[in-house]
Scaffold this active site. Structure first.
Site, PDB file in Angstrom:
ATOM      1  N   GLU A 177       0.878  -1.376   0.089  1.00 35.01           N
ATOM      2  CA  GLU A 177      -0.183   0.105   0.038  1.00 35.01           C
ATOM      3  C   GLU A 177       0.943   1.236   0.166  1.00 35.01           C
ATOM      4  O   GLU A 177       1.461   1.777   0.956  1.00 35.01           O
ATOM      5  CB  GLU A 177      -0.955   0.013   1.200  1.00 35.01           C
ATOM      6  CG  GLU A 177      -1.780   1.273   1.119  1.00 35.01           C
ATOM      7  CD  GLU A 177      -2.708   1.285   2.243  1.00 35.01           C
ATOM      8  OE1 GLU A 177      -2.734   0.352   3.333  1.00 35.01           O
ATOM      9  OE2 GLU A 177      -3.586   2.309   2.601  1.00 35.01           O
ATOM     10  N   LYS A 219      -2.477  -2.109  -3.341  1.00 37.21           N
ATOM     11  CA  LYS A 219      -3.775  -1.286  -2.566  1.00 37.21           C
ATOM     12  C   LYS A 219      -3.057   0.223  -2.880  1.00 37.21           C
ATOM     13  O   LYS A 219      -2.357   0.939  -2.064  1.00 37.21           O
ATOM     14  CB  LYS A 219      -3.646  -1.525  -1.199  1.00 37.21           C
ATOM     15  CG  LYS A 219      -4.597  -0.622  -0.284  1.00 37.21           C
ATOM     16  CD  LYS A 219      -5.281  -0.934   1.016  1.00 37.21           C
ATOM     17  CE  LYS A 219      -5.994  -0.055   1.651  1.00 37.21           C
ATOM     18  NZ  LYS A 219      -6.725  -0.718   2.973  1.00 37.21           N
TER      19      LYS A 219
END
Ligand code: 13P
Length: 339
Positions: A177, A219
């Site tokens: 992420e 992500k």
């Protein structure tokens, strides 16, 4: 890499499903509870999260996995069942946030680097024993005058890649992420440019650290106008620019991309995801890994009161269903109203 990692990653992006990010740190969940006047005690955190995980139909139909905070992975529900078991019984996969948070980056005013690599191998072993099958590490990139610096991007990308390699070594799928924050007056073009540099650096480092892309999930942020920018891009433009940058940077070997909501309104986060899936033919599954965009409505409905549990659960089930539809490009504003 074993087939198992690939199987987990594929299950995380099963058709019409996405991830519930319920991994708020102690500080963040306190801030969320403050907005409804509820004390952030261990029991209240447990009751709130257990209420979400016990939305059996929504979990089974739309939530492929749940990201937990360390405390939650160790917690039992009110009847003594471990929360991770409640999640698994609903057909969803328990995951764990493993980073130790974003700290000031030395020599780079206004920038952060995510810490938590020390002792991570041992922590992964324990988390696997506790039932976690995927993990999350969040890097934070701020856009402002003169930043992000190359120093910040490369330090964060390197840490993400080291984390991802250790995660796979221990049979756990890493969610990678790198979040470019939407706060600030920057344009959507600047968000695109920064996100492109970040993703290019992250994939180069994942390659350097021998991470098997087939067993990872990305992500990312969407490509948005900064929150204080005078020109706010519409849904189709956000979809077009986001898909464009992902096609440039993310190899087709990656099974899925699950966006963070990042402070978008619930409906914007859903509309943007649905538009991308409706408008484009893509090499990866595009889905959600939302925290606020799945939880703001149930949190508000709950208010910490037992008598509100049913309406909080239906608010959560509704957002899960809307985002499940968005993951297949079949959401519409009319369905939102019909609820
Ligand atoms: P938001 O969807 O609220 O941005 O949270 C997702 C998340 O897990 C951030 O790390």
């Amino acid at each position: 890499m074993t087939d198992k990692l690939q199987d987990i990653a594929q299950a995380m992006v099963a058709q019409g499903k996405g991830i519930l990010a319920a991994d708020e740190s102690s500080g963040t969940i306190k801030k969320r509870f403050d907005t409804i006047g509820v004390d952030s005690t261990e029991d209240n955190r447990r009751d709130y999260r257990e209420m979400l995980f016990r939305c059996t139909d929504a979990m089974r139909d739309h939530i492929s996995g749940v990201i937990l905070f360390d405390e939650t992975l160790r917690q039992n529900g009110a009847d003594g069942t471990p929360l991770a078991e409640i999640i698994s019984a609903a057909g969803s996969i328990p995951g764990i946030k493993v980073d130790a948070g974003a700290k000031d980056l030395a020599g780079c005013p206004g920038e952060k680097v995510t810490e938590g690599l020390d002792g991570l191998r041992e922590r992964f072993r324990e988390y696997h024993a506790l039932g976690a099958r995927f993990a999350k590490w969040r890097a934070v990139i701020t856009i402002a005058d003169g930043i992000p610096s190359r120093t910040c991007i490369s330090a964060n990308a390197h840490a993400l890649a080291r984390y991802a390699a250790l995660s796979q070594e221990n049979g756990i799928v890493p969610i990678v992420e790198p979040e470019v924050l939407m706060d600030g007056p920057h344009t959507i073009e600047r968000c695109y440019e920064v996100t492109q540099e970040v993703l290019e650096t992250v994939y180069a480092d994942l390659y350097d650290q021998r991470v098997e892309l087939e067993g990872t999930i990305l992500k990312p942020n969407m490509i948005l106008s900064g929150t204080e920018c005078g020109r706010q891009a519409g849904v189709d433009e956000v979809a077009e620019r986001t898909v464009s940058v992902l096609k440039r940077c993310v190899p087709a070997a990656v099974p899925g991309i699950c966006f963070l909501s990042g402070g978008q309104s619930d409906e914007d986060a859903t509309a943007h995801l649905s538009a991308m899936n409706a408008m484009y033919d893509l090499p990866w599954r595009l889905s959600f890994s939302y925290g606020r965009a799945l939880q703001a409505a149930p949190l508000k409905a709950w208010q910490g009161k037992t008598e509100n549990v049913a309406s909080a659960q239906s608010a959560f089930a509704h957002r899960a269903r809307m985002n499940g539809l968005a993951a297949t490009g079949s959401w519409s504003a009319q369905l939102e109203q019909a609820a």
